[in-house]
Design a protein around this motif. Structure first.
Motif, short mmCIF file in Angstrom:
data_model
loop_
_atom_site.label_atom_id
_atom_site.label_comp_id
_atom_site.label_asym_id
_atom_site.label_seq_id
_atom_site.Cartn_x
_atom_site.Cartn_y
_atom_site.Cartn_z
N MET A 286 0.84 -1.19 0.00
CA MET A 286 0.00 0.00 0.00
C MET A 286 0.88 1.25 0.00
O MET A 286 2.02 1.23 0.47
CB MET A 286 -0.91 0.01 1.23
CG MET A 286 -1.64 -1.31 1.49
SD MET A 286 -2.85 -1.71 0.23
CE MET A 286 -4.12 -0.51 0.64
N CYS A 287 0.32 2.32 -0.54
CA CYS A 287 1.02 3.61 -0.60
C CYS A 287 0.07 4.69 -0.08
O CYS A 287 -1.10 4.75 -0.48
CB CYS A 287 1.44 3.91 -2.04
SG CYS A 287 2.16 5.56 -2.24
N GLN A 288 0.58 5.53 0.81
CA GLN A 288 -0.22 6.59 1.40
C GLN A 288 0.53 7.91 1.31
O GLN A 288 1.51 8.12 2.02
CB GLN A 288 -0.56 6.26 2.86
CG GLN A 288 -1.48 7.28 3.52
CD GLN A 288 -1.90 6.85 4.90
OE1 GLN A 288 -1.51 5.80 5.39
NE2 GLN A 288 -2.71 7.66 5.56
N PRO A 289 0.11 8.81 0.44
CA PRO A 289 0.77 10.12 0.37
C PRO A 289 0.56 10.91 1.65
O PRO A 289 -0.38 10.67 2.42
CB PRO A 289 0.09 10.79 -0.83
CG PRO A 289 -0.55 9.68 -1.59
CD PRO A 289 -0.92 8.65 -0.58
N ALA A 292 -2.98 12.24 3.15
CA ALA A 292 -4.11 11.39 2.77
C ALA A 292 -4.66 10.69 4.01
O ALA A 292 -3.93 10.36 4.95
CB ALA A 292 -3.69 10.36 1.73
N VAL A 293 -5.98 10.45 4.00
CA VAL A 293 -6.62 9.81 5.14
C VAL A 293 -6.30 8.32 5.19
O VAL A 293 -6.08 7.74 6.25
CB VAL A 293 -8.14 10.02 5.07
CG1 VAL A 293 -8.84 9.35 6.25
CG2 VAL A 293 -8.46 11.51 5.07
N ALA A 294 -6.25 7.66 4.03
CA ALA A 294 -5.99 6.21 3.96
C ALA A 294 -5.06 5.93 2.79
O ALA A 294 -4.87 6.77 1.90
CB ALA A 294 -7.29 5.43 3.83
N GLY A 295 -4.48 4.71 2.79
CA GLY A 295 -3.58 4.31 1.72
C GLY A 295 -4.32 3.58 0.61
O GLY A 295 -5.44 3.10 0.78
N GLY A 296 -3.67 3.49 -0.55
CA GLY A 296 -4.22 2.80 -1.71
C GLY A 296 -3.31 1.68 -2.15
O GLY A 296 -2.10 1.67 -1.87
#
Length: 634
Positions: A286-289, A292-296
């Motif tokens: 997963m990646c979370q900038p 951001a609230v959650a990762g993608g």
């Protein structure tokens, strides 16, 4: 009184997206509080202005009432003074002191964060090939200073936000308390209108204010001590890649999180690198900038492979490859420790260890097995003493059955020479390829099979196809026992685990009464072929039933002979392939005697075209299961 939410000072150094997300909640609360405080101050100033107007109006009225001039003037003047001291002044001090301090620390924290990002980007661009130790030391020192500055700014900012959670309760109640007390004192002097119940209420509110103030003082002292402890850490916490020579690497990780640089292609030849927060969740990367609230989801790690790559002269780069062999994303770690741990964690996840009941124990066992694979075993019999003996091996020279117990268990060094190279590709040398294409005959460039091979298939009494994947091959020193196949399996699988090799070549294994042929499933071209008479040993793994191996005698160019073990993984049970090979060797022996061949044809079922049928094929035609076929054979 409800509990007060706080920012953890221990999370300030890591600066993860989760901490930033929680910080944004506190910042939003501070912004809302600032807006509400301004509106409340305007309302209170309006009340105070109205009271001043009331004083002037009362003063003018008192001039008309000579007897009450002094009393009325003093009464409203005291009320106006009390409202100014207890209602307006506290809210002004709260806005100018606490809210302004939080706003200033927020700006300093943003500047420190930007400075840290710039220094990390400069450190990431350090060249790998022409490494300048002086430049690297300067940049590392710059990163350490920036990280220390950001850590200090974040600690001060977090402390101010935590203190604001207590201070805002007092700041909101003090003005209202002052206003209420001023009005009560004002009316008490005029008449006894309030009972003891109101006095008790005001006393409880005052006690609560003092209690919150005491909690604030205790929390401020605890945060001050914690801040000092966090600041007085080792310098290696701030310096990236502080221990390059011997970092403490944990190779048993099944989950990992941290910042990495992601390579993005912006054109045909241009690329950019973006520093993002990555973490693993199950079998996904997963990646979370930041913000951001959650990762993608960025990559599915199941059955993927990871390897170190040289990319744009950057250090600590690695690439994740999909199960189909397509190159995936390219990432860069900031230190050797992070680089090694990310590769080990992705390797462990790609093997789906996280699905087991005890993933940590499975990862430890897997790494211990990989380390033991490169350690010589003094007694090969100790390793397999609990295993059941494999099938008997038939010697085609004198047609005798030699049990494994009689053959004896040899030492691993006598079976396979230490340091023997392992070949992970099925591609053969040019001389062997010419031999298999019948000497000087030219191979068809269009991948079509020769007519002679088709004639051989038609003449063969046995044809059985299996889907297999080639794992590796290596030279062996003995073929007297099937233990040499088990040792070859162990070394091939261990070498694949150590060198992170996950790609396997899929082929169709054609077992005939003359040879074993590996056929390309796409082009139907024979990749390699082994004469069945040269296959002297074959066996399936005792635990993993899909592992199959066999030993082949090969002729060298100088007339010498060598033995090689080939290890495969099949879609079906390896015992079926062993049964097919054994049946083929029996057919070869039976062809020497017509009576023995006739007897064999009576004992083994035949297909419609007169070829031998295996037991599993017969059971499928009759609509029965493989287990029922085995019972009928018994």
């Amino acid at each position: 009184m409800p509990a007060v939410d706080k920012l953890l000072l221990e999370e300030a150094l890591q600066d993860s997206p989760q901490t930033r997300s929680l910080l944004s909640v506190f910042e939003e609360d501070a912004g809302t509080l600032t807006e509400y405080t301004n509106q409340l101050l305007q309302a209170m100033q309006r009340v105070y202005g109205a009271q001043n107007e009331m004083c002037l109006a009362t003063q003018q009225l008192s001039k008309q009432l000579l007897a009450y001039e002094k009393q009325l003037n003093i009464l409203h003047s005291e009320l106006a003074k009390q409202l100014a001291d207890t209602m307006v002044l506290p809210i002004i001090q709260f806005r100018e002191k606490d809210l302004t301090e939080v706003s200033t620390l927020k700006d300093l924290f943003g500047l420190a964060s930007n400075e840290h990002d710039v220094s990390m980007a400069k450190y990431s661009r350090l060249p790998k090939r022409k490494e300048n130790e002086k430049l690297k030391a300067e940049v590392a020192k710059e990163v350490a200073n920036a990280r220390r500055k950001q850590h200090l700014a974040s600690l001060q900012y977090y402390c101010a936000l935590n203190a604001l959670q207590y201070r805002k309760r007092v700041a909101m109640m003090e003005p209202m308390l002052g206003y209420t007390r001023g009005q009560i004192n004002f009316f008490k002097k005029g008449a006894e209108m309030f009972s003891k119940r109101m006095d008790n209420f005001l006393s409880s509110v005052s006690d609560m204010v003092h209690s919150i103030q005491g909690e604030l003082d205790a929390e401020a002292e605890a945060m001050r001590v914690s801040q000092q402890d966090l600041i007085s850490v080792n310098e290696s916490v701030y310096t990236p890649d502080s221990d390059v020579t011997s970092p403490a690497i944990n190779r048993n990780l099944i989950q990992k999180a941290g910042y990495l640089n992601l390579r993005n292609k912006t054109g045909l030849v241009t690329t950019t690198w973006e520093r993002l927060y990555f973490f693993t969740q199950g079998g996904n990367l997963m990646c979370q900038p930041r913000g951001a609230v959650a990762g993608g989801l960025i990559q599915d790690l199941d059955n993927c492979s990871v390897m170190a790559v040289d990319c744009e002269d950057r250090r600590y780069c690695f690439q994740i490859t999909t199960p189909t062999g397509k190159p995936g994303i390219t990432l860069q770690a900031e230190s050797k420790k992070e680089y090694e741990e990310w590769i080990c964690a992705i390797n462990n996840i790609s093997r789906q260890i996280y699905l087991t009941d005890n993933p940590e124990a499975a990862a430890i066992k897997l790494n211990q097995t990989a380390l033991q694979a490169v350690t010589p075993i003094t007694s090969f019999g100790k390793k397999h003493e609990v295993h059941h003996p494999s099938q008997n091996v038939k010697n085609t020279a004198n047609d005798k059955i030699i049990p494994n117990e009689i053959a004896g268990i040899q030492d691993s060094a006598q079976l396979i020479a230490p340091g023997t190279p392992i070949q992970f590709d099925i591609v053969l040398p040019a001389t062997e390829f010419l031999d298999q294409n019948r000497g000087g005959r030219r191979a068809n460039p269009f991948g079509e099979s020769e007519d002679s091979s088709k004639d051989e298939e038609e003449d063969s009494l046995l044809q059985q196809m299996f889907v297999v994947r080639f794992l590796g091959s290596m030279a062996v020193q003995s073929d007297d026992t099937s233990e040499v196949i088990y040792e070859a399996m162990r070394q091939v699988l261990a070498a694949r685990a150590i060198h992170n090799i996950f790609r396997m070549t899929e082929s169709h294994l054609m077992v005939t009464s003359k040879n074993l042929r590996l056929i390309d499933p796409q082009t139907q071209v024979t990749r390699t072929s082994f004469e069945l008479a040269n296959v002297t040993q074959f066996a399936a793994h005792q635990d993993n039933k899909r592992l199959i191996g066999f030993v082949v005698h090969l002729s060298e160019t100088l007339g010498e002979e060598s033995m090689s073990a080939y290890i495969f993984e099949s879609n079906t049970e390896g015992e079926k392939i062993c049964y097919a090979i054994s049946l083929g060797k029996e057919i070869i022996e039976a062809q020497k005697d017509p009576e023995a061949l006739a007897q064999l044809m009576k004992s083994v079922p035949l297909t419609n075209d007169g070829k031998f049928m295996l037991l599993n094929d017969q059971s499928e035609e009759d609509g029965t299961t493989h287990e029922e076929g085995e019972e009928s054979e018994a």
